[in-house]
Write a protein that holds these residues in place. Structure first.
Motif, PDB file in Angstrom:
ATOM      1  N   GLU A  41       0.835  -1.208   0.000  1.00  0.00           N
ATOM      2  CA  GLU A  41       0.000   0.000   0.000  1.00  0.00           C
ATOM      3  C   GLU A  41       0.865   1.251   0.000  1.00  0.00           C
ATOM      4  O   GLU A  41       0.542   2.245  -0.660  1.00  0.00           O
ATOM      5  CB  GLU A  41      -0.946   0.013   1.202  1.00  0.00           C
ATOM      6  CG  GLU A  41      -2.037  -1.019   1.112  1.00  0.00           C
ATOM      7  CD  GLU A  41      -3.044  -0.738   0.007  1.00  0.00           C
ATOM      8  OE1 GLU A  41      -3.481   0.416  -0.159  1.00  0.00           O
ATOM      9  OE2 GLU A  41      -3.402  -1.694  -0.704  1.00  0.00           O
ATOM     10  N   VAL A  42       1.948   1.233   0.743  1.00  0.00           N
ATOM     11  CA  VAL A  42       2.871   2.377   0.770  1.00  0.00           C
ATOM     12  C   VAL A  42       3.481   2.570  -0.616  1.00  0.00           C
ATOM     13  O   VAL A  42       3.537   3.687  -1.136  1.00  0.00           O
ATOM     14  CB  VAL A  42       3.978   2.185   1.831  1.00  0.00           C
ATOM     15  CG1 VAL A  42       4.956   3.349   1.812  1.00  0.00           C
ATOM     16  CG2 VAL A  42       3.373   1.999   3.224  1.00  0.00           C
ATOM     17  N   VAL A  43       3.908   1.477  -1.214  1.00  0.00           N
ATOM     18  CA  VAL A  43       4.479   1.535  -2.562  1.00  0.00           C
ATOM     19  C   VAL A  43       3.433   2.029  -3.553  1.00  0.00           C
ATOM     20  O   VAL A  43       3.704   2.899  -4.389  1.00  0.00           O
ATOM     21  CB  VAL A  43       5.048   0.158  -2.980  1.00  0.00           C
ATOM     22  CG1 VAL A  43       5.490   0.165  -4.443  1.00  0.00           C
ATOM     23  CG2 VAL A  43       6.196  -0.238  -2.065  1.00  0.00           C
ATOM     24  N   GLY A  44       2.221   1.502  -3.455  1.00  0.00           N
ATOM     25  CA  GLY A  44       1.145   1.928  -4.353  1.00  0.00           C
ATOM     26  C   GLY A  44       0.814   3.395  -4.183  1.00  0.00           C
ATOM     27  O   GLY A  44       0.580   4.102  -5.166  1.00  0.00           O
ATOM     28  N   PHE A  45       0.792   3.872  -2.949  1.00  0.00           N
ATOM     29  CA  PHE A  45       0.544   5.296  -2.706  1.00  0.00           C
ATOM     30  C   PHE A  45       1.637   6.141  -3.350  1.00  0.00           C
ATOM     31  O   PHE A  45       1.354   7.133  -4.022  1.00  0.00           O
ATOM     32  CB  PHE A  45       0.482   5.586  -1.196  1.00  0.00           C
ATOM     33  CG  PHE A  45       0.266   7.037  -0.893  1.00  0.00           C
ATOM     34  CD1 PHE A  45      -1.018   7.559  -0.842  1.00  0.00           C
ATOM     35  CD2 PHE A  45       1.340   7.881  -0.681  1.00  0.00           C
ATOM     36  CE1 PHE A  45      -1.227   8.905  -0.575  1.00  0.00           C
ATOM     37  CE2 PHE A  45       1.146   9.236  -0.420  1.00  0.00           C
ATOM     38  CZ  PHE A  45      -0.146   9.752  -0.371  1.00  0.00           C
ATOM     39  N   ALA A  46       2.890   5.743  -3.165  1.00  0.00           N
ATOM     40  CA  ALA A  46       4.012   6.481  -3.756  1.00  0.00           C
ATOM     41  C   ALA A  46       3.894   6.530  -5.274  1.00  0.00           C
ATOM     42  O   ALA A  46       4.125   7.580  -5.891  1.00  0.00           O
ATOM     43  CB  ALA A  46       5.336   5.843  -3.346  1.00  0.00           C
ATOM     44  N   GLU A  47       3.539   5.411  -5.873  1.00  0.00           N
ATOM     45  CA  GLU A  47       3.396   5.354  -7.335  1.00  0.00           C
ATOM     46  C   GLU A  47       2.262   6.255  -7.813  1.00  0.00           C
ATOM     47  O   GLU A  47       2.415   7.004  -8.787  1.00  0.00           O
ATOM     48  CB  GLU A  47       3.157   3.913  -7.794  1.00  0.00           C
ATOM     49  CG  GLU A  47       4.356   3.008  -7.663  1.00  0.00           C
ATOM     50  CD  GLU A  47       5.467   3.302  -8.665  1.00  0.00           C
ATOM     51  OE1 GLU A  47       5.276   4.089  -9.610  1.00  0.00           O
ATOM     52  OE2 GLU A  47       6.555   2.720  -8.485  1.00  0.00           O
ATOM     53  N   GLN A  48       1.137   6.203  -7.148  1.00  0.00           N
ATOM     54  CA  GLN A  48      -0.004   7.033  -7.559  1.00  0.00           C
ATOM     55  C   GLN A  48       0.291   8.505  -7.348  1.00  0.00           C
ATOM     56  O   GLN A  48      -0.025   9.328  -8.204  1.00  0.00           O
ATOM     57  CB  GLN A  48      -1.266   6.628  -6.791  1.00  0.00           C
ATOM     58  CG  GLN A  48      -1.821   5.286  -7.192  1.00  0.00           C
ATOM     59  CD  GLN A  48      -2.265   5.232  -8.643  1.00  0.00           C
ATOM     60  OE1 GLN A  48      -2.683   6.226  -9.235  1.00  0.00           O
ATOM     61  NE2 GLN A  48      -2.184   4.060  -9.230  1.00  0.00           N
ATOM     62  N   LEU A  49       0.896   8.862  -6.220  1.00  0.00           N
ATOM     63  CA  LEU A  49       1.250  10.252  -5.966  1.00  0.00           C
ATOM     64  C   LEU A  49       2.187  10.775  -7.046  1.00  0.00           C
ATOM     65  O   LEU A  49       1.988  11.875  -7.586  1.00  0.00           O
ATOM     66  CB  LEU A  49       1.880  10.398  -4.581  1.00  0.00           C
ATOM     67  CG  LEU A  49       2.350  11.799  -4.200  1.00  0.00           C
ATOM     68  CD1 LEU A  49       1.189  12.787  -4.174  1.00  0.00           C
ATOM     69  CD2 LEU A  49       3.072  11.768  -2.856  1.00  0.00           C
ATOM     70  N   ALA A  50       3.194   9.992  -7.381  1.00  0.00           N
ATOM     71  CA  ALA A  50       4.145  10.403  -8.413  1.00  0.00           C
ATOM     72  C   ALA A  50       3.450  10.598  -9.760  1.00  0.00           C
ATOM     73  O   ALA A  50       3.693  11.596 -10.458  1.00  0.00           O
ATOM     74  CB  ALA A  50       5.272   9.373  -8.537  1.00  0.00           C
ATOM     75  N   LEU A  51       2.582   9.670 -10.125  1.00  0.00           N
ATOM     76  CA  LEU A  51       1.867   9.772 -11.396  1.00  0.00           C
ATOM     77  C   LEU A  51       0.962  11.007 -11.433  1.00  0.00           C
ATOM     78  O   LEU A  51       0.927  11.740 -12.431  1.00  0.00           O
ATOM     79  CB  LEU A  51       1.051   8.506 -11.645  1.00  0.00           C
ATOM     80  CG  LEU A  51       0.140   8.502 -12.878  1.00  0.00           C
ATOM     81  CD1 LEU A  51       0.938   8.722 -14.156  1.00  0.00           C
ATOM     82  CD2 LEU A  51      -0.646   7.201 -12.938  1.00  0.00           C
TER      83      LEU A  51
END
Length: 147
Positions: free
Chosen positions: A44-54
Protein backbone atom coordinates in the motif's frame (compact mmCIF):
# COMPACT_ATOMS: atom_id res chain seq x y z
CA UNK A 1 2.31 -2.00 -12.75
CA UNK A 2 1.32 0.12 -9.76
CA UNK A 3 1.42 -2.03 -6.65
CA UNK A 4 -1.22 -2.18 -3.97
CA UNK A 5 -3.31 0.83 -4.93
CA UNK A 6 -5.13 2.17 -7.96
CA UNK A 7 -6.06 5.79 -8.63
CA UNK A 8 -9.54 5.46 -7.11
CA UNK A 9 -8.03 3.91 -3.97
CA UNK A 10 -5.56 6.81 -3.80
CA UNK A 11 -8.26 9.46 -3.95
CA UNK A 12 -10.45 7.61 -1.46
CA UNK A 13 -7.51 7.55 0.95
CA UNK A 14 -6.88 11.28 0.44
CA UNK A 15 -10.55 11.97 1.15
CA UNK A 16 -10.68 9.69 4.19
CA UNK A 17 -7.60 11.35 5.70
CA UNK A 18 -8.57 14.94 4.94
CA UNK A 19 -9.50 17.02 7.94
CA UNK A 20 -12.68 19.04 7.92
CA UNK A 21 -10.81 22.17 9.04
CA UNK A 22 -8.32 24.37 7.21
CA UNK A 23 -5.03 22.64 6.40
CA UNK A 24 -3.40 24.90 3.80
CA UNK A 25 0.04 23.30 4.09
CA UNK A 26 -1.32 19.75 4.10
CA UNK A 27 0.44 18.90 7.37
CA UNK A 28 -2.60 17.29 9.00
CA UNK A 29 -3.34 15.36 5.81
CA UNK A 30 0.25 14.12 5.58
CA UNK A 31 0.22 13.01 9.22
CA UNK A 32 -3.09 11.17 8.79
CA UNK A 33 -1.92 9.49 5.58
CA UNK A 34 1.36 8.44 7.19
CA UNK A 35 -0.43 6.98 10.20
CA UNK A 36 -2.86 5.08 7.99
CA UNK A 37 -0.21 3.72 5.62
CA UNK A 38 2.19 2.83 8.47
CA UNK A 39 -0.27 0.11 9.47
CA UNK A 40 0.73 -1.76 6.31
CA UNK A 41 1.04 -3.59 4.14
CA UNK A 42 4.17 -2.32 2.41
CA UNK A 43 2.44 -2.78 -0.97
CA UNK A 44 0.00 0.00 0.00
CA UNK A 45 2.87 2.38 0.77
CA UNK A 46 4.48 1.53 -2.56
CA UNK A 47 1.15 1.93 -4.35
CA UNK A 48 0.54 5.30 -2.71
CA UNK A 49 4.01 6.48 -3.76
CA UNK A 50 3.40 5.35 -7.33
CA UNK A 51 0.00 7.03 -7.56
CA UNK A 52 1.25 10.25 -5.97
CA UNK A 53 4.14 10.40 -8.41
CA UNK A 54 1.87 9.77 -11.40
CA UNK A 55 -0.68 12.38 -10.32
CA UNK A 56 2.01 15.01 -9.69
CA UNK A 57 3.60 14.08 -13.04
CA UNK A 58 0.31 14.81 -14.83
CA UNK A 59 0.27 18.32 -13.30
CA UNK A 60 3.85 18.96 -14.45
CA UNK A 61 2.95 21.24 -17.37
CA UNK A 62 4.35 24.48 -18.68
CA UNK A 63 1.03 26.35 -18.59
CA UNK A 64 0.85 25.75 -14.85
CA UNK A 65 4.40 26.26 -13.66
CA UNK A 66 6.48 28.35 -15.98
CA UNK A 67 6.57 31.32 -13.58
CA UNK A 68 7.54 29.31 -10.48
CA UNK A 69 10.85 27.85 -9.37
CA UNK A 70 11.14 24.08 -9.53
CA UNK A 71 10.50 23.58 -5.81
CA UNK A 72 7.70 26.15 -5.69
CA UNK A 73 5.95 24.42 -8.56
CA UNK A 74 6.35 20.95 -7.03
CA UNK A 75 5.03 22.00 -3.62
CA UNK A 76 2.16 23.91 -5.23
CA UNK A 77 1.19 20.86 -7.31
CA UNK A 78 1.18 18.89 -4.07
CA UNK A 79 -1.29 21.43 -2.64
CA UNK A 80 -3.63 20.77 -5.55
CA UNK A 81 -3.45 17.05 -4.80
CA UNK A 82 -4.08 17.73 -1.11
CA UNK A 83 -7.21 19.68 -2.12
CA UNK A 84 -8.70 16.44 -3.46
CA UNK A 85 -9.71 14.74 -6.67
CA UNK A 86 -12.36 17.24 -7.71
CA UNK A 87 -9.92 20.15 -7.52
CA UNK A 88 -7.14 18.17 -9.18
CA UNK A 89 -9.37 17.27 -12.12
CA UNK A 90 -10.64 20.85 -12.36
CA UNK A 91 -7.05 22.13 -12.61
CA UNK A 92 -6.29 19.60 -15.35
CA UNK A 93 -9.33 20.80 -17.30
CA UNK A 94 -8.77 24.51 -16.67
CA UNK A 95 -5.22 25.68 -15.90
CA UNK A 96 -6.62 29.00 -14.59
CA UNK A 97 -7.78 27.05 -11.52
CA UNK A 98 -4.09 26.68 -10.61
CA UNK A 99 -3.55 30.45 -10.28
CA UNK A 100 -4.78 30.84 -6.67
CA UNK A 101 -2.32 28.15 -5.59
CA UNK A 102 0.56 29.68 -7.52
CA UNK A 103 -0.20 33.32 -6.69
CA UNK A 104 -0.55 32.61 -2.96
CA UNK A 105 2.26 30.04 -2.88
CA UNK A 106 0.02 27.43 -1.29
CA UNK A 107 2.28 24.47 -0.65
CA UNK A 108 1.78 20.97 0.65
CA UNK A 109 5.40 19.83 0.74
CA UNK A 110 4.65 17.42 3.61
CA UNK A 111 2.61 15.24 1.25
CA UNK A 112 5.80 14.32 -0.60
CA UNK A 113 7.31 12.69 2.49
CA UNK A 114 4.35 10.44 3.31
CA UNK A 115 5.72 7.30 1.60
CA UNK A 116 9.18 7.74 3.19
CA UNK A 117 7.77 8.26 6.67
CA UNK A 118 5.16 5.49 6.45
CA UNK A 119 7.69 3.01 5.09
CA UNK A 120 10.19 3.83 7.83
CA UNK A 121 7.53 3.45 10.53
CA UNK A 122 6.34 0.18 9.04
CA UNK A 123 9.70 -1.47 8.37
CA UNK A 124 12.24 0.42 10.48
CA UNK A 125 14.24 1.01 7.29
CA UNK A 126 14.79 4.06 5.09
CA UNK A 127 12.75 4.33 1.90
CA UNK A 128 15.14 3.60 -0.94
CA UNK A 129 12.83 3.22 -3.91
CA UNK A 130 12.14 5.01 -7.13
CA UNK A 131 8.72 5.41 -8.67
CA UNK A 132 7.89 4.74 -12.28
CA UNK A 133 7.20 8.45 -12.85
CA UNK A 134 9.27 11.30 -11.52
CA UNK A 135 7.33 14.16 -10.00
CA UNK A 136 10.26 16.56 -10.17
CA UNK A 137 9.51 19.74 -12.09
CA UNK A 138 10.17 19.35 -15.81
CA UNK A 139 10.18 15.55 -15.81
CA UNK A 140 7.00 15.38 -17.89
CA UNK A 141 8.63 16.23 -21.22
CA UNK A 142 5.30 16.29 -23.06
CA UNK A 143 3.95 18.80 -20.55
CA UNK A 144 6.84 21.16 -21.19
CA UNK A 145 7.10 20.73 -24.98
CA UNK A 146 6.75 23.84 -27.05
CA UNK A 147 3.23 24.24 -28.33
Amino acid sequence: MLSGMNENDFWQLIEACSSSGPDPEGDALAAALTARLANGPVSEVVGFAEQLALILYRLDRRELGEDLSGDQFLYTRAAVVAAGREEYEAVLRDPKRFLPYANNLVWAEALLYVPDDAYEQLTGEDWDRSTRYSYETGSNAAGWADA
